[in-house]
Design a protein around this motif. Sequence first.
Motif, short mmCIF file in Angstrom:
data_model
loop_
_atom_site.label_atom_id
_atom_site.label_comp_id
_atom_site.label_asym_id
_atom_site.label_seq_id
_atom_site.Cartn_x
_atom_site.Cartn_y
_atom_site.Cartn_z
N THR A 95 -38.00 -4.63 -3.45
CA THR A 95 -37.47 -3.43 -2.97
C THR A 95 -38.42 -2.91 -1.89
O THR A 95 -39.54 -3.73 -1.76
CB THR A 95 -37.65 -2.68 -4.26
OG1 THR A 95 -38.88 -2.28 -4.35
CG2 THR A 95 -36.80 -2.17 -5.32
N GLY B 159 -40.24 -0.71 1.61
CA GLY B 159 -39.90 0.64 2.08
C GLY B 159 -40.50 0.49 3.53
O GLY B 159 -41.27 -0.55 3.68
N ILE C 32 -41.13 2.43 6.92
CA ILE C 32 -42.41 3.56 7.51
C ILE C 32 -41.61 3.48 9.05
O ILE C 32 -42.73 2.66 9.42
CB ILE C 32 -43.52 3.61 7.56
CG1 ILE C 32 -43.50 4.22 5.63
CG2 ILE C 32 -43.41 4.94 8.50
CD1 ILE C 32 -45.03 3.99 5.35
N PHE D 251 -35.84 1.62 1.26
CA PHE D 251 -36.34 3.87 1.13
C PHE D 251 -36.80 3.11 2.79
O PHE D 251 -37.69 2.64 3.00
CB PHE D 251 -37.80 3.93 0.27
CG PHE D 251 -37.73 5.06 1.00
CD1 PHE D 251 -36.99 6.28 0.31
CD2 PHE D 251 -39.14 5.31 1.58
CE1 PHE D 251 -37.53 7.58 0.52
CE2 PHE D 251 -39.72 6.27 1.79
CZ PHE D 251 -38.61 7.42 1.61
N ARG E 115 -38.15 5.92 5.63
CA ARG E 115 -39.03 7.01 6.21
C ARG E 115 -38.81 7.03 8.16
O ARG E 115 -39.72 6.13 8.07
CB ARG E 115 -40.35 7.48 5.60
CG ARG E 115 -40.88 8.58 5.55
CD ARG E 115 -39.93 9.89 5.51
NE ARG E 115 -40.98 11.08 5.59
CZ ARG E 115 -41.09 11.99 5.61
NH1 ARG E 115 -40.70 11.32 7.65
NH2 ARG E 115 -42.29 12.57 5.88
N MET F 288 -48.46 6.96 3.91
CA MET F 288 -47.17 6.92 3.05
C MET F 288 -47.81 5.65 2.60
O MET F 288 -46.13 4.84 1.90
CB MET F 288 -46.21 7.53 4.67
CG MET F 288 -45.00 7.15 4.07
SD MET F 288 -44.37 8.13 2.76
CE MET F 288 -43.58 10.25 3.70
N LEU G 213 -45.95 4.30 -1.18
CA LEU G 213 -44.98 3.50 -0.86
C LEU G 213 -45.42 1.72 -2.21
O LEU G 213 -44.36 1.55 -2.61
CB LEU G 213 -44.03 2.97 0.05
CG LEU G 213 -43.69 3.89 0.46
CD1 LEU G 213 -43.01 3.50 2.02
CD2 LEU G 213 -42.17 4.81 0.28
#
Length: 88
Positions: free
Chosen positions: A30, A32, A34, A64, A66, A84, A88
Amino acid sequence: MMVGVTGAPGAGKSTLVDQIAKALRRAGQTVGIIAVDPSSPYSHGAILGDRIRMQDHHNDPGVFIRSMASRGKLGGIAHGTLEMALLL
């Protein structure tokens, strides 16, 4: 694993992050992301340029993304970026 990518406008940061995300997803990981964007002079929110350039991942529940505005922070990194990333 945490990786930071920085560079001048047009250097290929979004393209590199996009390709890293694709490779990690193929490996079953997965991801993440930013994306710290410059602040809009009107709303003071993120301009969202990086997010727009990574549209291949918009339907992937394993990615994800962001966007955070730099809000004029010296160095271009928003105050909450580290928090953040740790979340994550």
